[in-house]
Design a protein around this motif. Structure first.
Motif, PDB file in Angstrom:
ATOM      1  N   GLN A   1       6.142 -22.348 -20.899  1.00  0.00           N
ATOM      2  CA  GLN A   1       6.801 -23.584 -21.297  1.00  0.00           C
ATOM      3  C   GLN A   1       7.458 -23.467 -22.674  1.00  0.00           C
ATOM      4  OE1 GLN A   1       4.569 -27.229 -20.246  1.00  0.00           O
ATOM      5  NE2 GLN A   1       2.959 -25.842 -19.579  1.00  0.00           N
ATOM      6  N   ASP A   2       7.408 -22.269 -23.250  1.00  0.00           N
ATOM      7  CA  ASP A   2       8.011 -22.044 -24.563  1.00  0.00           C
ATOM      8  C   ASP A   2       9.228 -21.131 -24.405  1.00  0.00           C
ATOM      9  OD1 ASP A   2       8.409 -22.075 -27.281  1.00  0.00           O
ATOM     10  OD2 ASP A   2       6.359 -21.503 -27.793  1.00  0.00           O
ATOM     11  N   ASP A   3       9.828 -20.750 -25.517  1.00  0.00           N
ATOM     12  CA  ASP A   3      10.996 -19.879 -25.495  1.00  0.00           C
ATOM     13  C   ASP A   3      10.604 -18.462 -25.073  1.00  0.00           C
ATOM     14  OD1 ASP A   3      12.593 -21.981 -26.392  1.00  0.00           O
ATOM     15  OD2 ASP A   3      12.136 -21.525 -28.500  1.00  0.00           O
ATOM     16  N   SER A   4      11.509 -17.791 -24.399  1.00  0.00           N
ATOM     17  CA  SER A   4      11.189 -16.489 -23.799  1.00  0.00           C
ATOM     18  C   SER A   4      10.789 -15.432 -24.823  1.00  0.00           C
ATOM     19  CB  SER A   4      12.384 -15.993 -22.976  1.00  0.00           C
ATOM     20  OG  SER A   4      13.535 -15.839 -23.807  1.00  0.00           O
ATOM     21  N   HIS A   5      11.361 -15.515 -26.049  1.00  0.00           N
ATOM     22  CA  HIS A   5      11.085 -14.468 -27.039  1.00  0.00           C
ATOM     23  C   HIS A   5       9.696 -14.602 -27.675  1.00  0.00           C
ATOM     24  CE1 HIS A   5      12.563 -17.770 -29.649  1.00  0.00           C
ATOM     25  NE2 HIS A   5      11.702 -17.262 -30.519  1.00  0.00           N
ATOM     26  N   THR A   6       8.938 -15.651 -27.351  1.00  0.00           N
ATOM     27  CA  THR A   6       7.621 -15.863 -27.973  1.00  0.00           C
ATOM     28  C   THR A   6       6.475 -15.234 -27.186  1.00  0.00           C
ATOM     29  OG1 THR A   6       7.295 -17.991 -26.833  1.00  0.00           O
ATOM     30  CG2 THR A   6       8.407 -18.043 -28.975  1.00  0.00           C
ATOM     31  N   ALA A   7       6.776 -14.403 -26.203  1.00  0.00           N
ATOM     32  CA  ALA A   7       5.731 -13.850 -25.337  1.00  0.00           C
ATOM     33  C   ALA A   7       4.589 -13.201 -26.121  1.00  0.00           C
ATOM     34  CB  ALA A   7       6.344 -12.840 -24.370  1.00  0.00           C
ATOM     35  N   ALA A   8       4.938 -12.429 -27.154  1.00  0.00           N
ATOM     36  CA  ALA A   8       3.902 -11.706 -27.906  1.00  0.00           C
ATOM     37  C   ALA A   8       2.939 -12.642 -28.619  1.00  0.00           C
ATOM     38  CB  ALA A   8       4.546 -10.761 -28.909  1.00  0.00           C
ATOM     39  N   LEU A   9       3.426 -13.812 -29.032  1.00  0.00           N
ATOM     40  CA  LEU A   9       2.550 -14.754 -29.719  1.00  0.00           C
ATOM     41  C   LEU A   9       1.417 -15.208 -28.809  1.00  0.00           C
ATOM     42  CD1 LEU A   9       5.147 -17.008 -31.594  1.00  0.00           C
ATOM     43  CD2 LEU A   9       4.060 -14.884 -32.348  1.00  0.00           C
ATOM     44  N   TYR A  10       1.737 -15.423 -27.560  1.00  0.00           N
ATOM     45  CA  TYR A  10       0.722 -15.885 -26.620  1.00  0.00           C
ATOM     46  C   TYR A  10      -0.150 -14.734 -26.127  1.00  0.00           C
ATOM     47  CZ  TYR A  10       3.314 -20.205 -26.795  1.00  0.00           C
ATOM     48  OH  TYR A  10       3.920 -21.353 -27.243  1.00  0.00           O
ATOM     49  N   ALA A  11       0.461 -13.580 -25.938  1.00  0.00           N
ATOM     50  CA  ALA A  11      -0.331 -12.409 -25.554  1.00  0.00           C
ATOM     51  C   ALA A  11      -1.359 -12.082 -26.634  1.00  0.00           C
ATOM     52  CB  ALA A  11       0.589 -11.213 -25.318  1.00  0.00           C
ATOM     53  N   ALA A  12      -0.955 -12.216 -27.900  1.00  0.00           N
ATOM     54  CA  ALA A  12      -1.867 -11.927 -29.006  1.00  0.00           C
ATOM     55  C   ALA A  12      -3.061 -12.874 -29.017  1.00  0.00           C
ATOM     56  CB  ALA A  12      -1.125 -12.019 -30.336  1.00  0.00           C
ATOM     57  N   ARG A  13      -2.868 -14.090 -28.549  1.00  0.00           N
ATOM     58  CA  ARG A  13      -3.963 -15.057 -28.511  1.00  0.00           C
ATOM     59  C   ARG A  13      -5.032 -14.634 -27.506  1.00  0.00           C
ATOM     60  NH1 ARG A  13      -2.475 -19.913 -31.103  1.00  0.00           N
ATOM     61  NH2 ARG A  13      -4.088 -21.091 -30.007  1.00  0.00           N
TER      62      ARG A  13
END
Length: 343
Positions: free
Chosen positions: A179-191
């Protein structure tokens, strides 16, 4: 369970069925208190468990939750440990166990559920073998929070769960990321990755990242992915997502125990990491734990990072006030520019 207790529970179940919730709740407390004074722990547990279950099934979360917390109090007073029977793992999956069955029975958004979870985990910390609480209890609590679209609470518990928790946590993070911008994938993976690394669980960190990236590739056919293989390892490289590559290479460096590789990674990806703004403490702790690299810092990085990453601190994604199937966050980081080679 004695016939006397069965009759007591049956009478109160009749009252609950008739809508006499308050009276049933009070009488169950009185009877349980009598058994507690006698130190008849098994009788008190049976009364509270049966009563709480009946009230929760009737949608009486407040009264049922009160009996649940009283039940935990009895377990504490009796100094019972969280063995399979008390958690519910010694009985059939259809029946479930006391704490886990009660936890699953709470109505959605019932406020006493969080208090019950906190007290349940605290009990397992005190009398169990795991200082951070029983993994099975954490896993079930985290899974239920995920189903209720409470990602912060889900993260807190799944990070301390079982071998099955990484899959659930990766699912939580990916659904949130979607539900966020496509370039933020790493932020969520890091969580999903950092909490496992901070608790020394490299296997779960690898599993969580693999599940996240597999779903990312499957859901975005147009996303450029390069498969890089060697005699010792395989990994996916995403030219447009440098920080996602950093996470994969970080896990590879930890597996190899290579401090030189870590230093190279930290230097190469420093501009991207700086843009995130919330990874420094976590990476400092990881560098010291896995590579023996001591970086001066203030405070307790584990607690600070867990607070920021897991409890919604500054710089972490923020869900909207409305409640869709999963909260919609917005991560504050600029689009990552393309990076060379293994970026």
């Amino acid at each position: 369970m004695s016939s006397k207790i069965e009759k007591t529970i049956a009478r109160q179940q009749e009252k609950i069925a008739e809508g006499q919730y308050y009276e049933a709740h009070q009488q169950l407390r009185v009877v349980a208190s009598r058994y507690v004074k006698q130190e008849n722990w098994s009788a008190a547990i049976d009364i509270l468990y049966g009563g709480a279950q009946a009230l929760l099934k009737a949608g009486q979360g407040g009264s049922g939750g009160d009996l649940c917390m009283y039940l935990v109090d009895v377990y504490n007073k009796a100094e019972l440990n969280p063995d399979a029977g008390n958690k519910g793992m010694a009985v059939s999956p259809e029946v479930g166990g006391k704490f886990l069955t009660l936890l699953r029975a709470f109505p959605p958004e019932e406020p006493t559920k969080k208090r019950f979870v906190e007290q349940m985990i605290a009990w397992s910390c005190t009398f169990g073998e795991f200082p951070n609480g029983d993994p099975e209890l954490h896993h079930v609590a985290g899974t239920l929070y995920a189903e209720d679209a409470e990602p912060y609470e889900a993260e807190r518990h799944l990070a301390l769960g079982t071998k099955d928790s990484p899959e659930q946590l990766a699912r939580v993070e990916y659904d949130w990321y979607a539900q966020d911008d496509s370039h933020t994938a790493a932020l969520y993976a890091a969580r999903a990755v950092f909490p496992y690394l901070l608790t020394g669980n490299l296997r779960s960190a690898n599993k969580a990242l693999l599940i996240f990236t597999s779903r990312l590739s499957a859901s975005n056919k147009s996303l450029s992915v390069q498969e890089v293989s060697s005699s010792s390892s395989d990994m996916r490289v995403y030219p447009s997502l440098p920080l996602l590559n950093f996470l994969g290479l970080l896990l590879l460096a930890i597996q190899r125990g290579s401090s030189d590789l870590y230093r190279q990674l930290a230097k190469h990806y420093a501009p991207h990491i700086k843009e995130v703004g919330t990874w420094d403490d976590a990476l400092a702790q990881i560098a010291e734990t896995y590579f023996g690299i001591k970086i001066p810092r203030q405070g307790n990085p584990l607690f600070d990072m867990m607070g920021s990453m897991l409890f919604g601190g500054a710089g972490s994604p923020k869900p909207t006030t409305s409640k869709p199937s999963t909260p919609k966050p917005k991560a504050s980081v600029a689009p990552a520019p393309p990076a060379p080679d293994l970026d």
